[in-house]
Enzyme design. Structure first.
Site, PDB file in Angstrom:
ATOM      1  N   ASP A   1       6.789  25.468  24.157  1.00  0.00           N
ATOM      2  CA  ASP A   1       7.002  24.181  23.505  1.00  0.00           C
ATOM      3  C   ASP A   1       6.860  23.061  24.529  1.00  0.00           C
ATOM      4  O   ASP A   1       7.136  23.258  25.713  1.00  0.00           O
ATOM      5  CB  ASP A   1       8.383  24.101  22.851  1.00  0.00           C
ATOM      6  CG  ASP A   1       8.438  23.055  21.746  1.00  0.00           C
ATOM      7  OD1 ASP A   1       8.262  21.855  22.052  1.00  0.00           O
ATOM      8  OD2 ASP A   1       8.627  23.417  20.580  1.00  0.00           O
TER       9      ASP A   1
ATOM     10  N   LYS B   1       2.873  26.988  10.003  1.00  0.00           N
ATOM     11  CA  LYS B   1       3.182  25.836   9.154  1.00  0.00           C
ATOM     12  C   LYS B   1       1.916  25.069   8.810  1.00  0.00           C
ATOM     13  O   LYS B   1       1.054  24.834   9.659  1.00  0.00           O
ATOM     14  CB  LYS B   1       4.158  24.900   9.865  1.00  0.00           C
ATOM     15  CG  LYS B   1       4.509  23.649   9.070  1.00  0.00           C
ATOM     16  CD  LYS B   1       5.314  22.656   9.888  1.00  0.00           C
ATOM     17  CE  LYS B   1       6.709  23.160  10.134  1.00  0.00           C
ATOM     18  NZ  LYS B   1       7.525  22.180  10.903  1.00  0.00           N
TER      19      LYS B   1
ATOM     20  N   ASP C   1       2.474  22.327  26.875  1.00  0.00           N
ATOM     21  CA  ASP C   1       1.712  21.965  25.681  1.00  0.00           C
ATOM     22  C   ASP C   1       0.789  23.126  25.325  1.00  0.00           C
ATOM     23  O   ASP C   1      -0.050  23.527  26.139  1.00  0.00           O
ATOM     24  CB  ASP C   1       0.901  20.697  25.952  1.00  0.00           C
ATOM     25  CG  ASP C   1       0.255  20.118  24.693  1.00  0.00           C
ATOM     26  OD1 ASP C   1       0.094  20.865  23.701  1.00  0.00           O
ATOM     27  OD2 ASP C   1      -0.088  18.924  24.705  1.00  0.00           O
TER      28      ASP C   1
ATOM     29  N   GLY D   1      14.706  26.522  19.251  1.00  0.00           N
ATOM     30  CA  GLY D   1      14.879  27.941  19.502  1.00  0.00           C
ATOM     31  C   GLY D   1      15.372  28.782  18.349  1.00  0.00           C
ATOM     32  O   GLY D   1      15.641  29.968  18.524  1.00  0.00           O
TER      33      GLY D   1
ATOM     34  N   TRP E   1      13.796  29.979  15.631  1.00  0.00           N
ATOM     35  CA  TRP E   1      12.920  31.116  15.309  1.00  0.00           C
ATOM     36  C   TRP E   1      12.964  32.156  16.416  1.00  0.00           C
ATOM     37  O   TRP E   1      12.941  33.363  16.153  1.00  0.00           O
ATOM     38  CB  TRP E   1      11.486  30.627  15.085  1.00  0.00           C
ATOM     39  CG  TRP E   1      11.269  30.081  13.706  1.00  0.00           C
ATOM     40  CD1 TRP E   1      12.199  29.557  12.868  1.00  0.00           C
ATOM     41  CD2 TRP E   1      10.023  30.021  13.002  1.00  0.00           C
ATOM     42  NE1 TRP E   1      11.615  29.158  11.691  1.00  0.00           N
ATOM     43  CE2 TRP E   1      10.285  29.428  11.751  1.00  0.00           C
ATOM     44  CE3 TRP E   1       8.721  30.383  13.319  1.00  0.00           C
ATOM     45  CZ2 TRP E   1       9.281  29.214  10.800  1.00  0.00           C
ATOM     46  CZ3 TRP E   1       7.715  30.162  12.378  1.00  0.00           C
ATOM     47  CH2 TRP E   1       7.996  29.592  11.122  1.00  0.00           C
TER      48      TRP E   1
ATOM     49  N   ASP F   1       5.422  27.206  14.188  1.00  0.00           N
ATOM     50  CA  ASP F   1       6.102  26.178  13.419  1.00  0.00           C
ATOM     51  C   ASP F   1       5.762  24.808  14.021  1.00  0.00           C
ATOM     52  O   ASP F   1       6.509  23.854  13.896  1.00  0.00           O
ATOM     53  CB  ASP F   1       7.615  26.406  13.430  1.00  0.00           C
ATOM     54  CG  ASP F   1       8.313  25.709  12.259  1.00  0.00           C
ATOM     55  OD1 ASP F   1       7.635  25.378  11.277  1.00  0.00           O
ATOM     56  OD2 ASP F   1       9.533  25.488  12.343  1.00  0.00           O
TER      57      ASP F   1
END
Length: 238
Positions: free
Chosen positions: A109, A190, A125, A86, A88, A150
């Site tokens: 998440d 990312k 997911d 958590g 970000w 990320d």
């Protein structure tokens, strides 16, 4: 972040006393876990995260990137892909002024995540077929101004496999961003050094006015991790 999940918040290099903590080997701890623990104990960003109330050192990555590119503006709507634990989401909610009565940040998440004020979180997911529609519903039909990712698959230790997995996540995140971003919106995701595929970069350049890589100081220098930042979404149909 984890298993297809995310990461964290603040700026600067950490500060504090330069004292190195050694972790002794023992029968209950593998050498790799000993090294990991020692690195965590001596990481200034880990120490700062604890002091400043952030859930992970990754929060500082987003803060540093935002200080440079001004992605998080008051009133902006944000989607945080791979949000746990958590960090970000904490940064985003604070920067855009998100509250529980007027939530502007939506997060997802695979892993559990403790509630963050001003953040709508779903444990799911992102690769599930119904995940994009669930996120859109959480946005209340509004377009997003920023999509953050990320996400990272669990590392296998095989560089090519790890690269392919994270690039797939980035590509899927990009496709989702194309569906939800308002014109002028931004996408930050990312990737791993040595391989933002040419096809992905070409697609991003088609959709955004500016595309480049960024590696914040909070990202460990010995890590292959870096971020691709695409700014100025042209909008569907352009």
């Amino acid at each position: 972040m984890s298993g297809r999940r995310s990461g964290g918040t603040g700026s600067g290099s950490g500060g504090g006393r330069n004292i190195h903590t050694k972790v002794r080997a023992n029968r209950k701890r593998t050498e790799s876990s000993r090294r990991w623990l020692e690195r965590q104990l001596n990481d200034p960003y880990v120490q700062r995260a604890k002091i400043e109330g952030f859930r992970s050192r990754a929060a500082f990555k987003l803060i540093e990137i935002d200080e440079r590119y001004s992605l998080l503006k008051p009133g902006a709507r944000v989607v945080d892909l791979g949000a746990a634990p958590g960090g970000w989401s904490q940064v985003a909610a604070d920067k855009v002024g998100s509250t529980d009565t007027d939530p502007l940040v939506v997060a997802i998440d695979l892993l559990d995540m403790e509630p963050v004020p001003g953040v709508i979180f779903m444990k799911k997911d992102f690769l599930d077929d119904d995940a994009p529609d669930a996120l859109k519903a959480a946005l209340g039909g509004h377009p997003a101004d920023l999509v953050l990712s990320d996400m990272a698959a669990h590392a296998t230790g095989h560089r090519k496999t790890d690269h392919l997995q994270i690039m797939h996540l980035c590509e899927v995140a990009h496709e989702f961003a194309r569906e939800v971003l308002a014109p002028g919106g931004h996408f930050l995701a990312k990737v791993l050094r040595g391989g933002t595929e040419h096809t992905l970069l070409a697609a991003l350049k088609r959709d955004f006015s500016s595309v480049g890589h960024v590696k914040p100081a909070a990202s460990r220098q010995d890590s292959a991790e870096l971020y691709v930042l695409a700014r100025g979404f042209r909008g569907e149909g352009e």
